[in-house]
Design an enzyme around this catalytic site. Structure first.
Site, PDB file in Angstrom:
ATOM      1  N   TYR A  60      -2.629   0.353   0.176  1.00 65.74           N
ATOM      2  CA  TYR A  60      -3.116  -0.939  -0.298  1.00 65.74           C
ATOM      3  C   TYR A  60      -2.685  -2.006   0.709  1.00 65.74           C
ATOM      4  O   TYR A  60      -1.495  -2.245   0.910  1.00 65.74           O
ATOM      5  CB  TYR A  60      -2.533  -1.283  -1.666  1.00 65.74           C
ATOM      6  CG  TYR A  60      -3.118  -0.518  -2.827  1.00 65.74           C
ATOM      7  CD1 TYR A  60      -4.331   0.158  -2.736  1.00 65.74           C
ATOM      8  CD2 TYR A  60      -2.443  -0.482  -4.046  1.00 65.74           C
ATOM      9  CE1 TYR A  60      -4.850   0.848  -3.811  1.00 65.74           C
ATOM     10  CE2 TYR A  60      -2.957   0.207  -5.138  1.00 65.74           C
ATOM     11  CZ  TYR A  60      -4.160   0.868  -5.014  1.00 65.74           C
ATOM     12  OH  TYR A  60      -4.672   1.559  -6.085  1.00 65.74           O
ATOM     13  N   HIS A 125      -4.446  10.335  -3.875  1.00 65.46           N
ATOM     14  CA  HIS A 125      -5.336   9.184  -3.993  1.00 65.46           C
ATOM     15  C   HIS A 125      -6.706   9.422  -3.367  1.00 65.46           C
ATOM     16  O   HIS A 125      -6.817   9.822  -2.203  1.00 65.46           O
ATOM     17  CB  HIS A 125      -4.678   7.981  -3.305  1.00 65.46           C
ATOM     18  CG  HIS A 125      -5.292   6.667  -3.645  1.00 65.46           C
ATOM     19  ND1 HIS A 125      -5.116   5.542  -2.871  1.00 65.46           N
ATOM     20  CD2 HIS A 125      -6.076   6.282  -4.694  1.00 65.46           C
ATOM     21  CE1 HIS A 125      -5.748   4.525  -3.422  1.00 65.46           C
ATOM     22  NE2 HIS A 125      -6.353   4.960  -4.525  1.00 65.46           N
TER      23      HIS A 125
END
Length: 305
Positions: A60, A125
């Site tokens: 992120y 992820h």
């Protein structure tokens, strides 16, 4: 705030989970930026809010989200007692492979940025962007996730992504404890419904992310909110306005109803909502507690949205 175990004997988490993707500063996805001090203040507010669960990821903001969370933890003198941090394994940006070695390296990078010795929850992820056979092969990414749990480096491992078909395949490996799916169980899109049942039947717990459909159900139309990280179609705009009008007729806000659509579902162990400021944390807590008449839920079931 209601708490639940992430599976028998698993970490105890609150029904709300602070999503920190916006805190990495990713205007290309959200249409706005978040500077570092605001991000740190947001995490500190979360520590004080009664929410006990936070979700982040290695990539992120190219790691910036984890760095800012780590700084907030340092300023707070450590995590509040019982607070659960989850992060995710990511490939090297732009790399066409997602190997077992990369999962292990991603894990160590995350711990260093966060300033933690371990995390209770760790996800693989967005594996849908890679070949399933490669990631599930012996010594691959899935095996590396299992190895981290075997070592005791994490308590629970999960898979996190958006593609329903891919998520079902990873559920069926039998390797994972948690399924995190985003944007597919909202007032506007309930396509994950069967997948949730499938995951629970397989012994996993379910974490629902993005109940606001990445902004569409949280912001007024004048703000031109995004839908599932893109621009909404005319149909989605019209459906959202019908929902907004129905909520207004009952004297409640659309964001509160959109959030509680997820939190009131007994199949959902926790609901991840991205926040971008201390005020958004306060709004999240208030929306979770807002009284909503039973008649509205009845009407929502009958409304073809």
């Amino acid at each position: 705030m209601t708490t639940r175990e992430l599976g028998p004997g698993g970490p105890v988490v609150t029904e709300l989970c602070v999503g920190t993707s916006p805190l990495g500063g990713m205007p290309q996805i959200y249409g706005y930026d978040v500077e570092a001090e605001r991000a740190i203040a947001t995490v500190l507010r979360a520590f004080e809010s009664g929410i006990g669960f936070l979700d982040t990821s290695n990539n992120y903001g190219g790691g910036e989200s984890e760095k800012r969370i780590g700084e907030a933890i340092r300023r707070a003198g450590g995590l509040p007692e019982g607070f659960v941090v989850a992060t995710k394994a990511d490939p090297v940006p732009g790399d066409g492979e997602f190997t077992g070695d990369r999962v292990l390296a991603s894990f160590e990078e995350s711990l260093e940025r966060l300033g933690l010795d371990r995390v209770p929850v760790f996800y693989l992820h967005d594996p849908e962007h890679f070949d399933f056979d490669d990631l599930s092969a012996p010594g691959g990414a899935v095996d590396a996730m299992v190895e981290l749990k075997r070592r005791g480096a994490v308590d629970r491992i999960g898979v996190a992504g958006g593609d329903l078909g891919a998520m079902r395949r990873y559920v069926d490996t039998g390797a994972f404890d948690i399924l995190l799916n985003h944007n597919r169980y909202t007032l506007l899109d309930r396509s994950a419904d069967a997948l949730i049942d499938h995951a629970l039947a397989a012994g996993l717990v379910y974490v629902n992310a993005a109940p606001f459909a990445s902004g569409m159900l949280a912001k007024p139309a004048a703000d031109r909110p995004r839908y599932q990280y893109g621009m909404p179609s005319d149909e989605i705009v019209e459906r959202t306005e019908r929902l907004r009008a129905l909520c207004a007729a009952h004297g409640v806000s659309l964001p509160a109803v959109a959030l509680q659509f997820s939190t009131r579902d007994p199949r959902v162990s926790s609901t991840v909502v991205g926040v971008s400021s201390p005020q958004r944390v306060d709004e999240l807590v208030a929306n979770a507690a807002a009284p909503i008449p039973a008649e509205l839920w009845d009407e929502l079931r009958d409304l073809a949205v």
